[in-house]
Write an enzyme that holds these catalytic residues in place. Structure first.
Site, short mmCIF file in Angstrom:
data_model
loop_
_atom_site.label_atom_id
_atom_site.label_comp_id
_atom_site.label_asym_id
_atom_site.label_seq_id
_atom_site.Cartn_x
_atom_site.Cartn_y
_atom_site.Cartn_z
CE LYS A 1 15.52 -58.92 28.12
NZ LYS A 1 16.85 -58.32 28.16
P1 NAD Z 1 16.00 -49.65 35.14
O1 NAD Z 1 14.62 -50.12 35.40
O2 NAD Z 1 17.02 -49.73 36.22
O3 NAD Z 1 15.98 -48.12 34.65
C1 NAD Z 1 15.20 -47.67 33.60
C2 NAD Z 1 15.24 -46.15 33.62
O4 NAD Z 1 14.52 -45.66 32.48
C3 NAD Z 1 14.57 -45.52 34.84
O5 NAD Z 1 15.31 -44.38 35.23
C4 NAD Z 1 13.21 -45.10 34.34
O6 NAD Z 1 12.68 -44.01 35.07
C5 NAD Z 1 13.58 -44.70 32.92
N1 NAD Z 1 12.44 -44.71 32.01
C6 NAD Z 1 11.45 -45.62 31.91
N2 NAD Z 1 10.58 -45.24 30.94
C7 NAD Z 1 11.07 -44.09 30.41
C8 NAD Z 1 10.63 -43.22 29.41
N3 NAD Z 1 9.49 -43.43 28.74
N4 NAD Z 1 11.40 -42.13 29.13
C9 NAD Z 1 12.53 -41.91 29.82
N5 NAD Z 1 12.98 -42.68 30.79
C10 NAD Z 1 12.26 -43.75 31.09
O7 NAD Z 1 16.47 -50.42 33.81
P2 NAD Z 1 17.96 -50.68 33.32
O8 NAD Z 1 18.39 -52.00 33.86
O9 NAD Z 1 18.78 -49.47 33.55
O10 NAD Z 1 17.69 -50.88 31.77
C11 NAD Z 1 17.58 -49.76 30.89
C12 NAD Z 1 17.69 -50.27 29.46
O11 NAD Z 1 18.93 -50.94 29.29
C13 NAD Z 1 16.62 -51.30 29.05
O12 NAD Z 1 16.34 -51.11 27.68
C14 NAD Z 1 17.31 -52.63 29.26
O13 NAD Z 1 16.77 -53.65 28.45
C15 NAD Z 1 18.72 -52.25 28.81
N6 NAD Z 1 19.77 -53.12 29.33
C16 NAD Z 1 19.95 -53.31 30.67
C17 NAD Z 1 20.99 -54.12 31.12
C18 NAD Z 1 21.29 -54.29 32.58
O14 NAD Z 1 22.30 -54.93 32.91
N7 NAD Z 1 20.51 -53.73 33.49
C19 NAD Z 1 21.81 -54.77 30.19
C20 NAD Z 1 21.61 -54.54 28.82
C21 NAD Z 1 20.58 -53.72 28.41
#
Ligand code: NAD
Length: 416
Positions: A105
């Site tokens: 990471k």
């Molecule tokens: P992103 O940045 O596209 O979206 C994050 C979302 O969460 C946004 O809508 C933001 O407004 C919201 N957010 C942020 N802080 C918040 C809070 N305190 N309360 C409520 N909502 C909040 O990120 P993503 O890529 O969708 O990732 C989201 C989660 O999924 C993370 O934990 C990331 O590690 C995990 N994840 C992502 C992927 C991927 O392929 N993108 C893969 C595995 C895990």
């Protein structure tokens, strides 16, 4: 919750799994530590001419099963401990879905909302250059995470390629399709979350299309999960982003909301035809399936007891604290853990990497079909372990992941 807690949480999950498989003490010591940690501090000349200094990290946790793989996060809370915890989870995640990767990471402590596009590009390129001593298409392959996207991956690919002297598409995944990205990659994590939710419903004897779903986070993972859950016939009654949420017990028009708020910069609460709720209220809404898809430690000891969902499918990494896990387990709530439920992203990243190395690209249907197959296979294996050890699903997934990594480490032996 501080980032120290997140690392301790990851280690405590490892210790729990280790007890079930009688993991050797020495091996437990190895797996509790990251293989390599790189911390960098680097300058960027901002648009106003002033110099800002940023802290960034790349952590490789374990590479026994293959090159390390894991996203890059641009967020103010990024630090070394959090990055290490996330790298550990990547190791188990890749092993749970049985793809030939170890875990890594990285990230930069920065609020990207305060940067211009030019500043973001300069920061990304300088960071890529700083960590280029660690990353490599055969050794350690970054991907997007919170605060990073396809464009950021494109800049990293270009920066790395400039230094190599030739184009290296396999250095990152989650790139634009025009640069060697894969069809289906953007949707893959949300798709995997929905496949996991549907498998869980099957095992619980529930019809997926009769379920009411709440999704926290409306970014890449949350918005796709909400849309695909709706497409599969479920009723999405609640969604949120960091500014707040929406609730409508009759169901929200997810496609319409996706079209209106495409840039994910927060603001879905402005959508008119629904009641607004806070993020705290959202988690406690009356629903059947809760998909946390935002940030870590959202379900904790103070709200776990108020959660009404009977199934939680973790789109985010680390959204449930160990204390909350215990409370949910006592209440009979099934939690499909992050290292299984959100593994669709890394599976599709693996497909992208394979395509890049072969310079041979697949149709979207092929990506989606292979992805669903791997997710179902992993779900069935974790479910089997859960039944066999009479434990919760997180521990079962950890057992599967840790066991595979331990076996690879034993078979390779310790050099020299
Ligand atoms: P992103 O940045 O596209 O979206 C994050 C979302 O969460 C946004 O809508 C933001 O407004 C919201 N957010 C942020 N802080 C918040 C809070 N305190 N309360 C409520 N909502 C909040 O990120 P993503 O890529 O969708 O990732 C989201 C989660 O999924 C993370 O934990 C990331 O590690 C995990 N994840 C992502 C992927 C991927 O392929 N993108 C893969 C595995 C895990």
């Amino acid at each position: 919750m501080s980032s120290y807690d997140v690392l301790e949480m990851a280690r405590s999950q490892l210790r729990t799994a280790a007890q079930y498989i009688d993991l050797d003490e020495g091996l437990l010591k190895v797996l509790s530590q990251p293989k390599t940690q790189l911390a960098v501090s680097f300058p960027v000349v901002m648009d106003n001419g002033e110099v800002e200094c940023f802290n960034g990290y790349r952590v490789q946790h374990n590479v026994s099963r293959g090159p390390s793989k894991g996203g890059l996060r641009f967020h103010p809370d990024v630090d070394l401990d959090e990055t290490t915890a996330l790298a550990m989870w990547m190791t188990w995640k890749c092993a749970v879905v049985d793809i030939p990767y170890g875990g890594a990471k990285g990230g930069v402590s920065v609020n990207t909302k305060r940067l211009s596009r030019r500043e973001l590009e300069k920061l990304t390129r300088r960071f890529a250059s700083e960590i280029s001593i660690l990353i490599g298409e055969r050794g350690d392959i970054p991907a997007p995470d919170i605060g990073t996207n396809q464009q950021v991956m494109g800049w990293i690919m270009d920066t790395y390629s400039m230094q190599a002297g030739y184009t290296v598409p396999g250095i990152v995944t989650g790139k634009p399709i025009s640069l060697g990205g894969s069809e289906g990659r953007i949707e893959a994590t949300g798709r995997g979350v929905v496949v996991s939710a549907m498998e869980a419903c099957d095992h619980l004897g529930l019809e997926f299309d009769e379920q009411r779903v709440v999704v926290q986070g409306f970014g890449n993972v949350g918005s796709v999960a909400a849309r695909l859950a709706r497409d599969e016939g479920a009723t999405v009654v609640g969604i949120s982003d960091h500014k707040g949420g929406l609730y409508n017990p009759k169901g929200l028009p997810i496609r319409q909301i996706c079209e209106k708020y495409t840039n994910f910069d927060g603001g879905i609460h402005r959508f008119e035809d629904a009641e607004t709720v806070t993020n705290e209220e959202l988690l406690e809404l009356d629903c059947d399936i809760l998909i946390p898809a935002a940030i870590s430690a959202q379900i904790h000891k103070d709200n776990a007891d108020n959660i009404k969902a009977k199934l939680i499918v973790e789109g985010a990494n680390g959204p449930t604290t160990p204390e909350a896990d215990q409370i949910l387990s006592d209440k009979g709530v099934l939690v499909v853990p992050d290292i299984l439920a959100n593994a669709g992203g890394v599976v599709a990243s693996y497909f992208e990497w394979v395509q890049d190395l072969q310079n041979f690209f697949w149709e979207e249907d092929e990506v989606n079909e292979r992805l669903a197959k791997i997710m179902r296979r992993a779900y069935a294996h974790v479910h089997h372990t859960m039944m066999h050890h009479k434990t919760d699903m997180r521990t079962a997934a950890m057992i599967n992941g840790v066991e595979r990594v331990a076996m690879a480490t034993i078979k390779r032996g310790i050099f020299p």
